[in-house]
Design an enzyme around this catalytic site. Structure first.
Site, short mmCIF file in Angstrom:
data_model
loop_
_atom_site.label_atom_id
_atom_site.label_comp_id
_atom_site.label_asym_id
_atom_site.label_seq_id
_atom_site.Cartn_x
_atom_site.Cartn_y
_atom_site.Cartn_z
CG LEU A 33 -2.04 -1.17 1.19
CD1 LEU A 33 -2.93 -1.13 2.57
CD2 LEU A 33 -3.08 -1.07 0.02
CG HIS A 37 -2.90 1.40 -2.96
ND1 HIS A 37 -1.44 0.93 -2.71
CD2 HIS A 37 -3.36 0.82 -3.85
CE1 HIS A 37 -1.33 0.18 -3.73
NE2 HIS A 37 -2.07 0.07 -4.64
P1 AMP Z 1 -2.80 -1.87 -7.74
O1 AMP Z 1 -2.61 -2.23 -6.13
O2 AMP Z 1 -1.75 -1.23 -8.19
O3 AMP Z 1 -3.54 -2.81 -8.37
O4 AMP Z 1 -3.66 -0.68 -7.58
C1 AMP Z 1 -4.90 -0.58 -7.00
C2 AMP Z 1 -5.62 0.54 -7.34
O5 AMP Z 1 -5.20 1.68 -6.83
C3 AMP Z 1 -6.08 0.72 -8.68
O6 AMP Z 1 -7.44 1.32 -8.76
C4 AMP Z 1 -5.03 1.79 -9.04
O7 AMP Z 1 -5.42 2.44 -10.15
C5 AMP Z 1 -4.96 2.61 -7.79
N1 AMP Z 1 -3.68 3.34 -7.89
C6 AMP Z 1 -2.60 2.71 -7.99
N2 AMP Z 1 -1.60 3.61 -8.08
C7 AMP Z 1 -2.17 4.94 -7.87
C8 AMP Z 1 -1.80 6.36 -7.77
N3 AMP Z 1 -0.58 6.63 -7.72
N4 AMP Z 1 -2.66 7.35 -7.62
C9 AMP Z 1 -4.04 7.01 -7.57
N5 AMP Z 1 -4.66 5.73 -7.56
C10 AMP Z 1 -3.57 4.64 -7.74
#
Ligand code: AMP
Length: 284
Positions: A33, A37
Site C-alpha cells: 500500500l 491506495h
Molecule cells: P494496484 O494495487 O496497483 O492494483 O492498484 C490498486 C488501485 O489503486 C487501482 O485502482 C489503481 O488504479 C490505484 N492506484 C495505484 N496507484 C495509484 C496512484 N498513484 N494514484 C491513485 N490511484 C492509484
C-alpha cells in the site's frame, strides 16, 4: 479493523452490512500500500460508511514471464496502514480460496482490452475483469473506487459493470504523484535512485502535452511523437507506447476535435520496471 481471508465469510458480513443499511465502499488493491491506495480509501469514505479494502495479488492477471512471484507483499505494514486509514474490513484471501480446484469460469473483455496494455499483456484484462467481478460479488459494495492511474483498466471496469448489469457505482480517483511528478506505484521500489529521478520525464511529457493543447494544437500524433522522443532521450528509458486516445472509446486519436476529451497514455520501460502514466485533456 477485521481481517477476513475466507470469501464466504466476507460475503456473509457484506450481506449483514447491507441488511443493516450500511453503505459499503470497496477499494481493490494488490497490496504494498502507498499514498495512491490510501487516497482511494479516503475518497470511498466520502460516500460510504463501511470500507472494505481488498489485498490480493491476482495470479490470473500476470503473464508467465511477469513479476507475480517477486511482487512485493509487505503484509504487516499493509495491515498497519489500513488500520491507520480506518479501513473497517481488510479482505485478504489466499489464491486457492479465490480459484479453488475445478474453477473454470471467467470474464472475457471486448475490444477495449485489445490495445495498449492488452496487446502487450495478453489475457491480463480478462484476469482483472474476472477478479473484479468476483470481488464485487464477495464484498457487495454500493461504490467501488478505482484509480485513473490505470486508465485502461478503469475504462474496462466501467464497461464491465454496464455490460453485465452489476449494481455498483464506479468512482474514479485522480493520480497521486511523487514530488517530481512520478506517479506513485508499488513497483517504484524496483527503480534505482537514478532511474527514479529520471522517471520525472514521463510527467514532463504530460506537461508538454498540456502546453501544446493549451496552444490550441490539434496534431495529437505529432505531440505524442515529441513526447516519445523526450522519453527516449532519457538513458535506459524505452517507451512501449505513447499515444492519445479518445476518452470515450479509447481508440487511438491522431487529430483533436474541438471541445472533445482525449487521454494521453504512456507506458515506458526503465530496465525491468514498467512505468504507466496518463492524463486527460480537453481540446479548445
Ligand atoms: P494496484 O494495487 O496497483 O492494483 O492498484 C490498486 C488501485 O489503486 C487501482 O485502482 C489503481 O488504479 C490505484 N492506484 C495505484 N496507484 C495509484 C496512484 N498513484 N494514484 C491513485 N490511484 C492509484
Amino acid at each position: 479493523m477485521k481481517i477476513i481471508t475466507d470469501p464466504a465469510e466476507m460475503q456473509t458480513i457484506a450481506e449483514k452490512l447491507r441488511l443493516n443499511r450500511q453503505l459499503i465502499g470497496v477499494v481493490m488493491t494488490m497490496g504494498a500500500l502507498h499514498e495512491g491506495h490510501l487516497s482511494l480509501v479516503k475518497l470511498a469514505r466520502q460516500t460510504a460508511g463501511t470500507i472494505i479494502l481488498t489485498i490480493f495479488v491476482n495470479p490470473t492477471q500476470f503473464g508467465p514471464e511477469e513479476d507475480l512471484h517477486r511482487y512485493p507483499r509487505p503484509f504487516e505494514r499493509d495491515v498497519s496502514l489500513a488500520k491507520a486509514a480506518e479501513v473497517d474490513y481488510l479482505f485478504a484471501p489466499e489464491s486457492p480460496s479465490v480459484y479453488p480446484d475445478h474453477y473454470q469460469t471467467s470474464v472475457t473483455c471486448g475490444t477495449l482490452a485489445e490495445r495498449f496494455e492488452g496487446a502487450l499483456r495478453p489475457g491480463h484484462f480478462n484476469g482483472v475483469a474476472t477478479v473484479v467481478t468476483k470481488f464485487l460479488n464477495i464484498t457487495k459494495p454500493h461504490i467501488a473506487v478505482f484509480g485513473e492511474k490505470d486508465a485502461q483498466q478503469l475504462a474496462i471496469i466501467k464497461r464491465l459493470v454496464k455490460d453485465l448489469d452489476i449494481d455498483v457505482s464506479i468512482v474514479e480517483a485522480p493520480i497521486i504523484r511523487e514530488e517530481n511528478g512520478l506517479a506513485v506505484s508499488s513497483r517504484n521500489i524496483y527503480l534505482s535512485g537514478e532511474q527514479r529521478s529520471t522517471a520525472e520525464i514521463l510527467y514532463q511529457g504530460i506537461l508538454h502535452a498540456g502546453k501544446c493543447i493549451d496552444a490550441a494544437r490539434r496534431d495529437l500524433s505529432a505531440i505524442a511523437a515529441e513526447i516519445d522522443g523526450m522519453v527516449r532521450s532519457a538513458p535506459g528509458f524505452i517507451p512501449d507506447y505513447v499515444s492519445f486516445v479518445d476518452e470515450e472509446t479509447f481508440e487511438p486519436a491522431e487529430h483533436a476535435e474541438k471541445e472533445k476529451e482525449y487521454r494521453l497514455l504512456l507506458a515506458v520501460r526503465a530496465g525491468s520496471v514498467r512505468l504507466l502514466d496518463n492524463a486527460k485533456f480537453r481540446c479548445r
